[in-house]
Design a protein around this motif. Structure first.
Motif, PDB file in Angstrom:
ATOM      1  N   PHE A 187       0.849  -1.196   0.000  1.00  0.00           N
ATOM      2  CA  PHE A 187       0.000   0.000   0.000  1.00  0.00           C
ATOM      3  C   PHE A 187       0.882   1.242   0.000  1.00  0.00           C
ATOM      4  N   ASN A 188       0.565   2.173  -0.905  1.00  0.00           N
ATOM      5  CA  ASN A 188       1.220   3.489  -0.930  1.00  0.00           C
ATOM      6  C   ASN A 188       0.146   4.555  -0.777  1.00  0.00           C
ATOM      7  N   LEU A 189       0.289   5.399   0.230  1.00  0.00           N
ATOM      8  CA  LEU A 189      -0.689   6.458   0.482  1.00  0.00           C
ATOM      9  C   LEU A 189       0.002   7.814   0.402  1.00  0.00           C
ATOM     10  N   THR A 190      -0.537   8.702  -0.448  1.00  0.00           N
ATOM     11  CA  THR A 190      -0.029  10.067  -0.537  1.00  0.00           C
ATOM     12  C   THR A 190      -1.170  11.053  -0.321  1.00  0.00           C
ATOM     13  N   HIS A 191      -0.845  12.190   0.282  1.00  0.00           N
ATOM     14  CA  HIS A 191      -1.840  13.232   0.529  1.00  0.00           C
ATOM     15  C   HIS A 191      -1.258  14.564   0.079  1.00  0.00           C
ATOM     16  N   ASN A 192      -1.949  15.186  -0.846  1.00  0.00           N
ATOM     17  CA  ASN A 192      -1.477  16.463  -1.412  1.00  0.00           C
ATOM     18  C   ASN A 192      -0.041  16.337  -1.919  1.00  0.00           C
ATOM     19  N   ASN A 193       0.210  15.233  -2.643  1.00  0.00           N
ATOM     20  CA  ASN A 193       1.507  14.937  -3.264  1.00  0.00           C
ATOM     21  C   ASN A 193       2.623  14.670  -2.257  1.00  0.00           C
ATOM     22  N   ARG A 194       2.270  14.415  -1.010  1.00  0.00           N
ATOM     23  CA  ARG A 194       3.264  14.069   0.007  1.00  0.00           C
ATOM     24  C   ARG A 194       3.005  12.637   0.483  1.00  0.00           C
ATOM     25  N   SER A 195       4.064  11.834   0.535  1.00  0.00           N
ATOM     26  CA  SER A 195       3.925  10.436   0.928  1.00  0.00           C
ATOM     27  C   SER A 195       3.616  10.334   2.417  1.00  0.00           C
ATOM     28  N   VAL A 196       2.596   9.565   2.731  1.00  0.00           N
ATOM     29  CA  VAL A 196       2.237   9.312   4.129  1.00  0.00           C
ATOM     30  C   VAL A 196       2.898   8.035   4.607  1.00  0.00           C
ATOM     31  N   PHE A 197       2.774   6.956   3.856  1.00  0.00           N
ATOM     32  CA  PHE A 197       3.514   5.730   4.117  1.00  0.00           C
ATOM     33  C   PHE A 197       3.555   4.873   2.861  1.00  0.00           C
ATOM     34  N   MET A 198       4.588   4.057   2.801  1.00  0.00           N
ATOM     35  CA  MET A 198       4.771   3.095   1.713  1.00  0.00           C
ATOM     36  C   MET A 198       5.011   1.735   2.361  1.00  0.00           C
ATOM     37  N   LEU A 199       4.090   0.823   2.151  1.00  0.00           N
ATOM     38  CA  LEU A 199       4.157  -0.494   2.794  1.00  0.00           C
ATOM     39  C   LEU A 199       4.387  -1.577   1.749  1.00  0.00           C
ATOM     40  N   ARG A 200       5.447  -2.338   1.933  1.00  0.00           N
ATOM     41  CA  ARG A 200       5.705  -3.468   1.060  1.00  0.00           C
ATOM     42  C   ARG A 200       4.928  -4.687   1.552  1.00  0.00           C
ATOM     43  N   PRO A 201       4.660  -5.651   0.687  1.00  0.00           N
ATOM     44  CA  PRO A 201       3.994  -6.891   1.146  1.00  0.00           C
ATOM     45  C   PRO A 201       4.810  -7.549   2.257  1.00  0.00           C
ATOM     46  N   ALA A 202       4.117  -8.067   3.261  1.00  0.00           N
ATOM     47  CA  ALA A 202       4.760  -8.718   4.410  1.00  0.00           C
ATOM     48  C   ALA A 202       4.310 -10.175   4.457  1.00  0.00           C
ATOM     49  N   HIS A 203       5.268 -11.065   4.566  1.00  0.00           N
ATOM     50  CA  HIS A 203       4.949 -12.497   4.546  1.00  0.00           C
ATOM     51  C   HIS A 203       5.358 -13.208   5.832  1.00  0.00           C
ATOM     52  N   THR A 204       6.487 -12.853   6.416  1.00  0.00           N
ATOM     53  CA  THR A 204       6.934 -13.499   7.648  1.00  0.00           C
ATOM     54  C   THR A 204       6.354 -12.768   8.861  1.00  0.00           C
ATOM     55  N   ILE A 205       6.436 -13.418  10.029  1.00  0.00           N
ATOM     56  CA  ILE A 205       5.930 -12.816  11.258  1.00  0.00           C
ATOM     57  C   ILE A 205       6.656 -11.506  11.544  1.00  0.00           C
ATOM     58  N   SER A 206       7.964 -11.491  11.385  1.00  0.00           N
ATOM     59  CA  SER A 206       8.720 -10.271  11.675  1.00  0.00           C
ATOM     60  C   SER A 206       8.339  -9.138  10.715  1.00  0.00           C
ATOM     61  N   GLU A 207       8.097  -9.464   9.432  1.00  0.00           N
ATOM     62  CA  GLU A 207       7.680  -8.434   8.470  1.00  0.00           C
ATOM     63  C   GLU A 207       6.295  -7.893   8.823  1.00  0.00           C
ATOM     64  N   LYS A 208       5.410  -8.780   9.253  1.00  0.00           N
ATOM     65  CA  LYS A 208       4.073  -8.340   9.665  1.00  0.00           C
ATOM     66  C   LYS A 208       4.152  -7.444  10.891  1.00  0.00           C
ATOM     67  N   GLU A 209       5.028  -7.811  11.820  1.00  0.00           N
ATOM     68  CA  GLU A 209       5.177  -6.991  13.018  1.00  0.00           C
ATOM     69  C   GLU A 209       5.746  -5.617  12.679  1.00  0.00           C
ATOM     70  N   ARG A 210       6.649  -5.565  11.704  1.00  0.00           N
ATOM     71  CA  ARG A 210       7.181  -4.268  11.284  1.00  0.00           C
ATOM     72  C   ARG A 210       6.085  -3.403  10.673  1.00  0.00           C
ATOM     73  N   ARG A 211       5.173  -4.021   9.911  1.00  0.00           N
ATOM     74  CA  ARG A 211       4.072  -3.243   9.332  1.00  0.00           C
ATOM     75  C   ARG A 211       3.181  -2.688  10.441  1.00  0.00           C
ATOM     76  N   ILE A 212       2.848  -3.510  11.423  1.00  0.00           N
ATOM     77  CA  ILE A 212       2.007  -3.036  12.520  1.00  0.00           C
ATOM     78  C   ILE A 212       2.707  -1.931  13.295  1.00  0.00           C
ATOM     79  N   ALA A 213       4.026  -2.088  13.504  1.00  0.00           N
ATOM     80  CA  ALA A 213       4.777  -1.049  14.197  1.00  0.00           C
ATOM     81  C   ALA A 213       4.749   0.256  13.406  1.00  0.00           C
TER      82      ALA A 213
END
Length: 613
Positions: A187-213
């Motif tokens: 997921f990539n979210l931008t507001h008024n041409n400014r990036s809010v967050f860019m999230l890569r796909p997460a597959h492992t537990i640690s990657e999922k935890e990083r997304r939640i963090a």
């Protein structure tokens, strides 16, 4: 006025009143369509909080050329075709109302290219009944939807929109919730041409935890416990926060059923009950939980925004959720904090029976952290209390500076290589209130009354559970008037009420007589207790009132029977208390949710004295 058919455009605008509440509602519906299309990358571009522009681009399978115009027609969908499809629906959307409702209150442009096609196609709508003709358009495989000037043709709705900042706050919350539902999608979210967050796909537990963090903050993730349970076609996994990390409001509670964001009072009540005697009063737990079950076992077609579901076996789901979270919290004790645990559970087919949950293996494959079990205490409660007789002898307050002859070694080296326990060994006492202990990490400070209160409380609960609930006949039966629905509830749940120690019989369609109550609640307000139980049965299909009342009595007994302040203990007595804490469930908090011990690492102590700086 005569009965007449509404114009399609007016019907769509009426439907939009249920589906499109604000820009965040538009984003929710469009994101669900993208996920149903199999997208693994979604870009969201927002301007002015979504009031001016919402653009969502995905790389899903796209839409057939001949279906692009049909997609903006009411009740047109590719997700269901029969009643059987509706019963077993597994997609997030299925009604075919979202796109036409959005198109009726905004200027919408839909561009799509199907996999295998040579070019994309575009259709536009500007709030009128008729759509413009399809035109060729350059586009990659997938779909892009642009929504401009929301509610431009319905000023009565537009005036209820808030400021740009407020609307974007709601919109961002929707994207965050959906991003936590689908870790396999970027997921990539931008507001008024400014990036809010860019999230890569997460597959492992640690990657999922990083997304939640990233979405919820590092402090939250640092206090989460991972859990995973399975039973009778149900699977619960996710993260639940330690009781010490509580919130002043229920703003960090995320629950998903088959990948769908859900706000369900029954599910929320089950989690709240699991935290009942470990969280401080007036505080709310934090969690991110995912429940998976066969699609045929629930009905998602009960709310226009699809925020609610109904379960065919709601009692079984409730019990499964309650016991799974409760067992996870039971593991919070010295030496097990923050451990990630996977579990398999054996759940009885009969929802009225208890759930038996057995530990499989630790997520870290460390057998020494197996799920703790409460065992029968060989002594009666009063005998157990006598075993701590030294705790009750009046002594002067102050720090115990004279070590006992039975003082355990202070380190593994002194003990001949024995492992140092999680809470270490006691070294003294402060003002008859706090125990000081030394472990590998540094200093441990223990509130001795709070710790002993939890130990005694858990022992009492174990004994009470083994002896079942003892019923006591009332000398004068209590009669109360109820509604017909409540009287039917008593007949329907008669067996459950009997196991709780309640004997209630109907006297008529709207009258009940209470003949027996649990012996431990002989001083309780019988009428109020029964009415509260009936209210719970009516709302949640189950009730824990009896257990709550009994636990309240046990907690009071444990509080009065535990070591009080200004009691000086010997080193041996302190160490005995520490060892009991390490083998007692939920010993990290007292019965009122207060912490029982605090760890201060050597690095923290060094900072106080500027050592190494």
């Amino acid at each position: 006025m005569r009965i007449q058919h509404l114009p399609p455009q007016l019907a769509n605008q009426i439907a939009a009143g249920e589906v499109v509440e604000r820009p965040s509602s538009v984003v929710k519906e469009l994101l669900e369509n993208s996920l149903d299309a199999g997208a693994n990358q979604i870009d969201i571009d927002i301007e002015q909080g979504g009031i001016r522009l919402i653009r969502i681009r995905d790389n899903g399978h796209g839409i057939y050329k001949d279906d692009i115009g049909l997609a903006l027609s009411r009740h047109a969908t590719s997700k269901i075709a029969s009643l059987d499809d509706l019963i077993n629906v597994s997609t997030l959307g299925f009604r075919g109302e979202a796109l036409p409702s959005i198109a009726s209150v905004s200027r919408l442009v839909l561009t799509s290219m199907q996999k295998g096609a040579t070019q994309g196609w575009r259709v536009q709508g500007d709030g009128r009944e008729d759509l413009l003709d399809l035109i060729p358009a350059a586009h990659n495989i997938g779909t892009t939807v642009e929504v401009r000037d929301i509610f431009f043709n319905t000023p009565a709705r537009r005036k209820f929109l808030r400021t740009e900042k407020t609307e974007f706050k709601h919109l961002e919350a929707v994207v965050r919730r959906i991003a936590m539902a689908r870790f396999d999608v970027g997921f990539n979210l931008t507001h008024n041409n400014r990036s809010v967050f860019m999230l890569r796909p997460a597959h492992t537990i640690s990657e999922k935890e990083r997304r939640i963090a990233t979405l919820c903050g590092n402090p939250l993730m640092e206090n989460f416990l991972y859990l995973e349970f399975e039973a009778s076609g149900l699977r619960l996994w996710g993260w639940t926060a330690q009781p010490t990390f509580s919130r002043s409001q229920a703003d960090m509670q995320y629950f998903y059923v088959n990948g769908r964001v859900i706000r369900d009072k029954v599910l929320a009540h089950a989690v709240r009950q699991a935290y009942q005697d470990v969280i401080y009063h007036g505080r709310y737990p934090a969690y991110v939980l995912y429940l998976e079950l066969p699609a045929s076992e629930m009905d998602v077609n009960v709310h226009p925004a699809k925020h609610e579901v109904r379960f065919s076996e709601s009692r079984m789901v409730y019990d499964f959720l309650l016991r799974s979270v409760k067992q996870t919290l039971a593991q919070i004790r010295p030496g097990l904090e923050g451990e990630v645990t996977e579990n398999t559970a054996a759940l009885s087919v009969n929802p009225d029976q208890a759930i038996s949950i057995q530990s499989k293996e630790n997520h870290n494959s460390a057998s020494e952290y197996a799920t703790p079990r409460q065992h029968s205490m060989p002594l009666a409660v009063n005998e157990y209390m006598t075993a701590y007789k030294a705790l009750y002898s009046p002594r002067s307050s102050g720090l115990s500076s004279t070590p006992s002859r039975s003082t355990p070694p202070a380190s593994a080296e002194d003990s001949g290589g024995d492992e140092i326990p999680p809470l270490g060994f006691a070294v003294g006492q402060i003002h008859g209130v706090y125990i000081l202990a030394q472990n590998r990490a540094g200093l441990v400070v223990v509130d001795m009354h709070a710790a002993h209160e939890r130990i005694t409380y858990e022992r009492m609960k174990t004994l009470m559970g083994e002896g079942q609930v003892v019923a006591q006949p009332l000398l004068v039966p209590v009669t109360l008037n109820v509604s017909e629905q409540e009287a039917l509830l008593v007949e329907e749940h008669e067996a459950i009420l009997k196991t709780l120690g309640l004997s209630i019989n109907p006297l008529g369609k709207t009258s009940l007589v209470v003949r027996e109550i649990p012996a431990m609640l002989r001083n309780a307000n019988v009428e109020q207790l029964v009415r509260d139980i009936l209210a719970d049965l009516n709302m949640y299909g189950t009730s824990t009132r009896i257990k709550e009342e009994i636990n309240h009595v046990l907690a009071t007994m444990a509080c009065h029977g535990s070591v009080r302040a200004n009691r000086q203990l010997s080193i041996a007595e302190m160490n005995s208390l520490l060892r009991d804490m390490e083998c007692t469930e939920r010993s990290g908090q007292c019965n009122h949710g207060r912490p029982t011990w605090v760890q201060m690492a050597m690095t923290d102590l060094d900072k106080l004295f500027m050592r190494g700086q």
